[in-house]
Structures are given as structure tokens and as C-alpha cells.
Design an enzyme around this catalytic site. Sequence first.
Site, PDB file in Angstrom:
ATOM      1  N   ASN A 148       3.993   5.303 -11.115  1.00  0.00           N
ATOM      2  CA  ASN A 148       2.805   5.019 -11.886  1.00  0.00           C
ATOM      3  C   ASN A 148       2.112   5.313 -11.195  1.00  0.00           C
ATOM      4  O   ASN A 148       0.669   5.439 -11.480  1.00  0.00           O
ATOM      5  CB  ASN A 148       3.250   4.013 -12.832  1.00  0.00           C
ATOM      6  CG  ASN A 148       1.904   3.480 -14.300  1.00  0.00           C
ATOM      7  OD1 ASN A 148       1.528   4.076 -14.952  1.00  0.00           O
ATOM      8  ND2 ASN A 148       1.167   2.992 -13.109  1.00  0.00           N
ATOM      9  N   LYS A 194      -0.574  16.516  -8.995  1.00  0.00           N
ATOM     10  CA  LYS A 194       0.539  15.914 -10.579  1.00  0.00           C
ATOM     11  C   LYS A 194       1.536  17.429 -11.221  1.00  0.00           C
ATOM     12  O   LYS A 194       2.151  16.754 -11.331  1.00  0.00           O
ATOM     13  CB  LYS A 194      -0.258  15.687 -11.409  1.00  0.00           C
ATOM     14  CG  LYS A 194      -1.103  14.243 -11.811  1.00  0.00           C
ATOM     15  CD  LYS A 194      -0.232  12.667 -11.919  1.00  0.00           C
ATOM     16  CE  LYS A 194      -0.594  11.366 -11.552  1.00  0.00           C
ATOM     17  NZ  LYS A 194       0.637  10.474 -11.665  1.00  0.00           N
ATOM     18  N   TYR A 216      -6.376  16.128  -8.586  1.00  0.00           N
ATOM     19  CA  TYR A 216      -5.409  15.108  -9.260  1.00  0.00           C
ATOM     20  C   TYR A 216      -4.672  15.868 -10.051  1.00  0.00           C
ATOM     21  O   TYR A 216      -2.753  15.648  -9.670  1.00  0.00           O
ATOM     22  CB  TYR A 216      -6.277  13.704 -10.387  1.00  0.00           C
ATOM     23  CG  TYR A 216      -5.527  13.458 -11.151  1.00  0.00           C
ATOM     24  CD1 TYR A 216      -4.996  12.420 -11.174  1.00  0.00           C
ATOM     25  CD2 TYR A 216      -5.084  14.071 -12.736  1.00  0.00           C
ATOM     26  CE1 TYR A 216      -4.521  11.973 -11.336  1.00  0.00           C
ATOM     27  CE2 TYR A 216      -4.967  13.209 -13.423  1.00  0.00           C
ATOM     28  CZ  TYR A 216      -4.548  11.694 -12.560  1.00  0.00           C
ATOM     29  OH  TYR A 216      -4.010  11.347 -14.206  1.00  0.00           O
ATOM     30  N   ASP A 262       0.900  -0.938   0.460  1.00  0.00           N
ATOM     31  CA  ASP A 262       0.048  -0.348   0.405  1.00  0.00           C
ATOM     32  C   ASP A 262       1.660   0.816   0.469  1.00  0.00           C
ATOM     33  O   ASP A 262       1.251   1.373   1.120  1.00  0.00           O
ATOM     34  CB  ASP A 262      -1.009  -0.044   1.403  1.00  0.00           C
ATOM     35  CG  ASP A 262      -1.820   1.339   1.329  1.00  0.00           C
ATOM     36  OD1 ASP A 262      -1.711   1.942   0.107  1.00  0.00           O
ATOM     37  OD2 ASP A 262      -2.626   0.661   2.122  1.00  0.00           O
TER      38      ASP A 262
HETATM   39  N1  LIG Z   1      -5.493   6.739 -18.088  1.00  0.00           N
HETATM   40  C1  LIG Z   1      -5.927   8.106 -18.554  1.00  0.00           C
HETATM   41  O1  LIG Z   1      -6.564   8.964 -19.232  1.00  0.00           O
HETATM   42  C2  LIG Z   1      -4.135   9.309 -18.418  1.00  0.00           C
HETATM   43  C3  LIG Z   1      -3.639  10.535 -18.429  1.00  0.00           C
HETATM   44  C4  LIG Z   1      -2.391  10.945 -18.162  1.00  0.00           C
HETATM   45  C5  LIG Z   1      -2.396  10.274 -16.508  1.00  0.00           C
HETATM   46  N2  LIG Z   1      -2.564   8.653 -16.283  1.00  0.00           N
HETATM   47  C6  LIG Z   1      -1.687   8.440 -15.538  1.00  0.00           C
HETATM   48  O2  LIG Z   1      -0.790   7.261 -15.497  1.00  0.00           O
HETATM   49  C7  LIG Z   1      -1.028   5.998 -14.771  1.00  0.00           C
HETATM   50  C8  LIG Z   1      -1.295   4.960 -15.156  1.00  0.00           C
HETATM   51  O3  LIG Z   1      -2.562   4.988 -14.848  1.00  0.00           O
HETATM   52  P1  LIG Z   1      -3.865   4.081 -15.081  1.00  0.00           P
HETATM   53  O4  LIG Z   1      -4.960   4.724 -16.131  1.00  0.00           O
HETATM   54  O5  LIG Z   1      -3.350   3.288 -15.642  1.00  0.00           O
HETATM   55  O6  LIG Z   1      -4.700   3.802 -13.918  1.00  0.00           O
HETATM   56  P2  LIG Z   1      -5.276   2.648 -12.520  1.00  0.00           P
HETATM   57  O7  LIG Z   1      -6.237   3.600 -11.757  1.00  0.00           O
HETATM   58  O8  LIG Z   1      -5.763   1.612 -13.980  1.00  0.00           O
HETATM   59  O9  LIG Z   1      -3.645   1.828 -12.559  1.00  0.00           O
HETATM   60  C9  LIG Z   1      -2.902   2.800 -11.593  1.00  0.00           C
HETATM   61  C10 LIG Z   1      -2.870   1.308 -10.702  1.00  0.00           C
HETATM   62  O10 LIG Z   1      -2.463   1.743  -9.376  1.00  0.00           O
HETATM   63  C11 LIG Z   1      -3.068   0.605  -8.067  1.00  0.00           C
HETATM   64  N3  LIG Z   1      -2.610   1.784  -7.148  1.00  0.00           N
HETATM   65  C12 LIG Z   1      -3.770   2.519  -6.337  1.00  0.00           C
HETATM   66  N4  LIG Z   1      -2.808   3.091  -5.809  1.00  0.00           N
HETATM   67  C13 LIG Z   1      -2.340   2.804  -5.158  1.00  0.00           C
HETATM   68  C14 LIG Z   1      -1.604   2.082  -3.351  1.00  0.00           C
HETATM   69  N5  LIG Z   1      -2.068   3.046  -2.778  1.00  0.00           N
HETATM   70  N6  LIG Z   1      -0.543   1.069  -3.491  1.00  0.00           N
HETATM   71  C15 LIG Z   1      -0.591   0.767  -4.661  1.00  0.00           C
HETATM   72  N7  LIG Z   1      -0.683   0.713  -5.674  1.00  0.00           N
HETATM   73  C16 LIG Z   1      -2.184   1.379  -5.763  1.00  0.00           C
HETATM   74  C17 LIG Z   1      -4.129   0.783  -8.668  1.00  0.00           C
HETATM   75  O11 LIG Z   1      -4.372  -0.921  -7.578  1.00  0.00           O
HETATM   76  C18 LIG Z   1      -3.876   0.552 -10.426  1.00  0.00           C
HETATM   77  O12 LIG Z   1      -3.144  -0.875 -10.329  1.00  0.00           O
HETATM   78  C19 LIG Z   1      -1.208   7.322 -13.218  1.00  0.00           C
HETATM   79  O13 LIG Z   1       0.014   7.787 -12.933  1.00  0.00           O
HETATM   80  C20 LIG Z   1      -1.751   8.285 -14.258  1.00  0.00           C
HETATM   81  O14 LIG Z   1      -2.605   9.343 -12.965  1.00  0.00           O
HETATM   82  C21 LIG Z   1      -3.033   8.430 -16.730  1.00  0.00           C
END
Ligand SMILES: NC(=O)c1ccc[n+]([C@@H]2O[C@H](COP(=O)([O-])OP(=O)(O)OC[C@H]3O[C@@H](n4cnc5c(N)ncnc54)[C@H](O)[C@@H]3O)[C@@H](O)[C@H]2O)c1
Length: 267
Positions: A95, A163, A159, A68
Site C-alpha cells: 500500500n 504504478k 507515479y 524505510d
Molecule cells: N489517495 C488517492 O487519491 C489514491 C488514488 C489511487 C491510488 N492510491 C494509492 O493508495 C495507496 C495509499 O495512498 P494514500 O493516499 O493513503 O497515501 P499516503 O501518502 O497518505 O500514505 C502512504 C503511506 O506510505 C508511507 N510511506 C511512504 N514512503 C515510505 C517508505 N519509504 N517506507 C515506509 N513507508 C513509506 C507514508 O509514510 C504513508 O504513511 C498508495 O499506494 C496510493 O498510490 C491513492
Amino acid sequence: MTYQFAAELAGRTIVITGGGRSIGREMATAAAAAKMKIAILEINKANLDETVNSLRANGADITGYQVDLQVEDQIINTIKEIERDFGKIEVFVNNAAFHDSADLIASSLEMWNKTLDINITAPFICIRAILPGMIERKFGAIINIGTVNSKMMIGSDSYTASKAALHALTRTVAVRYGGHGIRCNTIVPGTIATEVWQERIDRNPSVFENLKSWYPMGRVGKPSDIAAAVLYLASDQAPWMTGTEFVVDGGLLAGFAPMYPVVEGTD
Ligand SMILES: NC(=O)c1ccc[n+]([C@@H]2O[C@H](COP(=O)([O-])OP(=O)(O)OC[C@H]3O[C@@H](n4cnc5c(N)ncnc54)[C@H](O)[C@@H]3O)[C@@H](O)[C@H]2O)c1
């Protein structure tokens, strides 16, 4: 996607936080294609096991650690464990993230704090823990996953603030530790179609369809768009890239696709 990657990535250790699903899982898939040694930090045990088992079944050298990222001791102990298990950490990807789309007035302090904990405090704790080893070996590539939200107001207030702090942390690490052989870059993704959008898809099933017209490339992103950028920044093909905001957004930050015809009166 068939990844093109630099040969020197083979055998290099990469740690990916939040690698249980979506973009993080795709980063692990890309790293496996490059024959990297992979460690995944993830809170969701079922997703962690699924990523590890499916990549291992295809021959990947991958280990999962259930963590976590809101708990400092867990992060520090896990990073020590990875250093013991793998010998060293060469590439680290911050990530994992938490996304709350509530507007400022509707935001609770609890959700604000959770957002900051996962999106900026955890990367700080991770980076602080991995730097001594990287400095000792005079080698390290740290990749922070930012967002286009940090560059302009497009919603998701807490958020966005968290970021933006991560983008700033990248610059700090790059400048302060560049002399020790450490590179640190932010990848700045636009909309990527992943599971984090599910709640918004439930409210509006056309959300990606509606968003794509804003993008000069005419589509929203895929996890592989970001994973390919990670392989590049992790490699020796980017030896002089540090402190950057490496934008992977289908052109969104260059300008909103529907706007210029309106300005020119040709819409
Ligand atoms: N999807 C988008 O449109 C988008 C756009 C810009 C940036 N991003 C960035 O890309 C990255 C990945 O995004 P995504 O869409 O794959 O998100 P997602 O929510 O699908 O995946 C995030 C992962 O982080 C894990 N996580 C969250 N809290 C946690 C904790 N406390 N401890 C351990 N693990 C934890 C979740 O369980 C999940 O597996 C992020 O940094 C996000 O901000 C995403």
C-alpha cells in the site's frame, strides 16, 4: 463504516505497508474489525505509533515496524522478524507509495528514482521475501494498490509509470505462483480523499469539489471504499480471483460523467 467481513479472516495475519495514515491506517482498522493479526510497516514513527496505539486501545492484535521501504536490508530483515513474531504471513498489502505530481520535463532523476524505489522496487522486494513461506504453506493473498492513473493519462507522470509496473507485477505473480495457492490482485482506486493530497489542497482548496463532477457516483472516494475491497480479496470469498485489476473508482474508468451529454448535444 461498519465493515462486513468473512469469518475466516479472524486470526489470519495481514501485513500492510504504509499503514501509518490514510488508506493504510483504514485497512488496519478494517482488519482489526475482522479480528485479523496485523503488522504495519511504516517509515513515519509518530504515525506508526498513533495507528498501533489507537487500534490496540480498542483491542486489536497489531504490531508496528518502522521501516524505510527504500532500503532492501530493512525490508528483508523486517519480514523475517514478522514471520518470527507472527509465525506466518497470509495476506500482504503493498500500500505504501510516493507521489510526485511534477510533469515529465520538470521531473528530476532523483524524484523519478525515489518514486520507482517505493512504488515498484519495494513491492518486488516484499513479494520476493514473502513468497517462499506462502508457497510452503500453499496459501497467500497478495494485494497491490494500483491506481486509475495506470489506465489513462490523468497526470502525475512518474507515479503513473511506477504504478503501471506494479499492475504488471501483479499479473506475473498471479500466473507464475497461482499453482502454489497464491492469489495476487491489484486494487485500482480512483481519487481517495487522504493526506497525500494536502499539498494540492494547499494550492487549490476546491480540488475534491472540482474532481467530484468527473465521477459517475458524484463523489471522490473514502479510505473505507478501499479497505472494504482489501477484506474481500483477503478472504476465501474470492477464491478464484487472481491477476485482476479490481477497480474501485466510483465509475471513473467506465466514462467521464460530464462527457456523454456533450457528445449527445444535451448539455
Ligand atoms: N489517495 C488517492 O487519491 C489514491 C488514488 C489511487 C491510488 N492510491 C494509492 O493508495 C495507496 C495509499 O495512498 P494514500 O493516499 O493513503 O497515501 P499516503 O501518502 O497518505 O500514505 C502512504 C503511506 O506510505 C508511507 N510511506 C511512504 N514512503 C515510505 C517508505 N519509504 N517506507 C515506509 N513507508 C513509506 C507514508 O509514510 C504513508 O504513511 C498508495 O499506494 C496510493 O498510490 C491513492
